[in-house]
Design a protein around this motif. Structure first.
Motif, PDB file in Angstrom:
ATOM      1  N   ARG A  19      71.941 -34.324 -10.888  1.00 52.52           N
ATOM      2  CA  ARG A  19      72.876 -34.214  -9.765  1.00 52.52           C
ATOM      3  C   ARG A  19      72.867 -32.809  -9.178  1.00 52.52           C
ATOM      4  O   ARG A  19      72.864 -32.633  -7.949  1.00 52.52           O
ATOM      5  N   TRP A  23      72.065 -31.742  -5.174  1.00 53.10           N
ATOM      6  CA  TRP A  23      73.017 -31.147  -4.236  1.00 53.10           C
ATOM      7  C   TRP A  23      72.806 -29.647  -4.015  1.00 53.10           C
ATOM      8  O   TRP A  23      73.488 -29.047  -3.188  1.00 53.10           O
ATOM      9  N   ARG A  72      75.560 -28.762  -1.228  1.00 56.21           N
ATOM     10  CA  ARG A  72      77.005 -28.803  -1.492  1.00 56.21           C
ATOM     11  C   ARG A  72      77.229 -28.377  -2.941  1.00 56.21           C
ATOM     12  O   ARG A  72      77.060 -29.167  -3.868  1.00 56.21           O
ATOM     13  N   TYR A  75      79.865 -30.462  -4.884  1.00 60.05           N
ATOM     14  CA  TYR A  75      79.366 -31.731  -5.408  1.00 60.05           C
ATOM     15  C   TYR A  75      78.448 -31.495  -6.604  1.00 60.05           C
ATOM     16  O   TYR A  75      78.431 -32.286  -7.548  1.00 60.05           O
ATOM     17  N   THR A  79      81.681 -32.097  -9.764  1.00 56.27           N
ATOM     18  CA  THR A  79      81.724 -33.545  -9.985  1.00 56.27           C
ATOM     19  C   THR A  79      81.916 -33.847 -11.463  1.00 56.27           C
ATOM     20  O   THR A  79      81.325 -33.192 -12.324  1.00 56.27           O
ATOM     21  N   GLN A  99      80.542 -41.262 -11.655  1.00 50.52           N
ATOM     22  CA  GLN A  99      80.608 -39.886 -11.178  1.00 50.52           C
ATOM     23  C   GLN A  99      81.699 -39.803 -10.127  1.00 50.52           C
ATOM     24  O   GLN A  99      81.657 -40.513  -9.116  1.00 50.52           O
ATOM     25  N   TYR A 101      83.217 -37.526  -7.431  1.00 50.99           N
ATOM     26  CA  TYR A 101      82.944 -36.340  -6.628  1.00 50.99           C
ATOM     27  C   TYR A 101      84.241 -35.724  -6.109  1.00 50.99           C
ATOM     28  O   TYR A 101      85.243 -36.425  -5.955  1.00 50.99           O
ATOM     29  N   MET A 106      80.901 -37.299   1.507  1.00 47.93           N
ATOM     30  CA  MET A 106      79.644 -36.945   0.857  1.00 47.93           C
ATOM     31  C   MET A 106      78.458 -36.972   1.804  1.00 47.93           C
ATOM     32  O   MET A 106      77.619 -36.090   1.804  1.00 47.93           O
ATOM     33  N   SER A 114      85.428 -41.147  -3.551  1.00 50.66           N
ATOM     34  CA  SER A 114      84.160 -40.552  -3.968  1.00 50.66           C
ATOM     35  C   SER A 114      83.802 -40.936  -5.392  1.00 50.66           C
ATOM     36  O   SER A 114      83.453 -40.107  -6.208  1.00 50.66           O
ATOM     37  N   ASP A 138      77.874 -47.295  -4.622  1.00 51.21           N
ATOM     38  CA  ASP A 138      78.758 -46.337  -3.962  1.00 51.21           C
ATOM     39  C   ASP A 138      80.106 -46.990  -3.667  1.00 51.21           C
ATOM     40  O   ASP A 138      80.160 -48.064  -3.070  1.00 51.21           O
TER      41      ASP A 138
END
Length: 321
Positions: A19, A23, A72, A75, A79, A99, A101, A106, A114, A138
Motif C-alpha cells: 500500500r 500511494w 497521498r 493514505y 491507513t 483497509q 483509509y 481516494m 473509505s 471497494d
C-alpha cells in the motif's frame, strides 16, 4: 509456532509495504511485492468502473505503470488494517482483511466510506513472501456531490459523509433521534422504513443484489421537490440526497419508455435535481411559458398531474432493481 509468528509478521509488513509503495508512487518498491508470473492475478470492484480482472504480471505491471495514483502520504501511512486473518500452509498463505483509509476522496468519483475489503494469496520465493493474487471490494457509496448516510436496516446511523454532516443539524426533512435516522413527516417516514426493509431483503440470499428506490418529498408551493435514494450495494444500506449527478442517467430509460423529447427530458432532469419550474426554465434558456408547455406535455405522456408524482414515476422507472 515461532516460525508462524515470524511469517505472519512478514506478511503484515508486506501488506503495508504494498500500500505504501502504491500511494507514494514508488513503482520499484511496488514491483517487489509481487510474484512476476503468468498466473499472477489482480481483480476487484469499484463503483466508477465495476468489476475488472487482470491476469499475468505483464498485464498488471503495464497497466499500473501507466496509471499510478497521485501521491497521498496519509493514505500510505495512516491507513489501518483490521479484521485480519492469515492462514499459512508451507510456502503458500492467504490473508483476508479490511483497509480503513483516513479519507473518503481516494480517487476521482469516490465519496466513501473509505473501507476496502481485501484478499491476498501469497507465495514464498527465496525466503520472501510475494503476492500472487490481489483482490478487493471497494466500499464506495455514491457519486460526487452526494450526501450519504450509511444505515442499518432499523435506520441506525452507521456512518455519515462530511457533505451530509454539514446539513443534517438544520435539515427540513431529516432528523437523527437516538442515533436513528427519521423523516419529520410521518407519512414519508413510513415509506422510508418500508424502503429500508425492501433494500435489506435484497441481500438475504446466497448472492447479493443491488437496487435503489427513490423517496420524493414535496417541499411546498413553489418550492423544489426533494429526492432521496434508499440504496443497497454489496449488502450495505445507504440514504443519498442532495445534488446527485445521476438524475440524467436514471431518467434516460424513463425518457425512452414514455417517449419524452430532448427538451422534455432536460426539464424533467432539472425538476428531479431540485430546481423549481422558473429556475429550470432559466437553466434551459427558455421562457417560463415554454417550460410550462413542456411540463404539460410530460404530464400527458406519463399520466400524472403534479411534479412530485412525476419525479417519483420517472425515477422509479430508471432505478436499478
Amino acid at each position: 509456532m515461532a516460525n508462524d509468528q515470524e511469517d505472519e509478521a512478514a506478511i503484515v509488513e508486506l501488506l503495508h509495504a504494498n500500500r505504501i509503495a502504491m500511494w507514494t508512487a514508488d513503482f520499484d518498491a511496488w514491483r517487489e511485492c509481487f510474484v512476476h508470473a503468468d498466473y499472477t492475478t489482480r481483480w476487484g470492484w469499484w463503483r466508477a468502473g465495476g468489476v475488472f480482472v487482470r491476469r499475468g504480471w505483464r498485464e498488471i505491471e503495464g497497466r499500473v505503470g501507466r496509471d499510478f495514483p497521485r501521491v497521498r502520504h496519509d493514505y500510505a501511512y495512516d491507513t489501518k488494517i483490521r479484521n485480519l486473518t492469515i492462514r499459512i500452509v508451507g510456502d503458500v498463505a492467504w490473508a483476508v482483511f479490511e483497509q480503513l483509509y483516513p479519507g473518503y476522496d481516494m480517487l476521482p468519483g469516490h465519496v466513501g466510506p473509505s473501507l476496502i475489503h481485501e484478499m491476498r494469496i501469497l507465495e514464498r520465493h527465496d525466503g520472501r513472501w510475494k503476492i500472487a493474487f490481489l483482490g478487493f471490494l471497494d466500499g464506495n457509496a455514491g457519486e460526487p456531490g452526494a450526501r450519504i448516510i450509511q444505515l442499518a436496516p432499523d435506520a441506525t446511523v452507521l456512518w455519515v459523509n462530511p457533505a451530509a454532516s454539514e446539513v443534517l443539524p438544520d435539515h427540513d426533512d431529516l432528523v437523527i433521534r437516538n442515533n436513528r435516522l427519521r423523516f419529520r413527516q410521518t407519512s414519508i417516514d413510513a415509506r422510508f422504513r418500508s424502503a429500508l426493509d425492501w433494500a435489506a431483503h435484497l441481500d438475504d440470499g446466497l448472492m447479493s443484489r443491488r437496487g435503489s428506490m427513490p423517496l420524493v418529498v414535496e417541499a411546498g408551493q413553489g418550492l423544489p421537490v426533494n429526492v432521496y435514494w434508499v440504496s443497497v450495494e454489496a449488502g450495505t444500506l445507504f440514504l443519498s440526497f442532495g445534488p446527485l449527478g445521476s438524475a440524467e442517467r436514471r431518467l434516460g430509460l424513463a425518457a425512452r419508455i414514455f417517449g419524452l423529447s430532448e427538451a422534455q427530458t432536460r426539464l424533467a432532469t432539472h425538476i428531479a435535481e431540485g430546481l423549481t419550474l422558473p429556475d429550470a426554465a432559466a437553466a434551459m434558456g427558455v421562457t417560463l411559458n415554454t417550460a410550462r408547455t413542456h411540463l404539460q406535455r410530460i404530464y400527458e405522456k406519463t399520466g400524472v398531474h403534479h411534479q412530485t408524482a412525476l419525479v417519483r414515476v420517472l425515477l422509479s422507472v430508471g432505478a436499478a432493481g
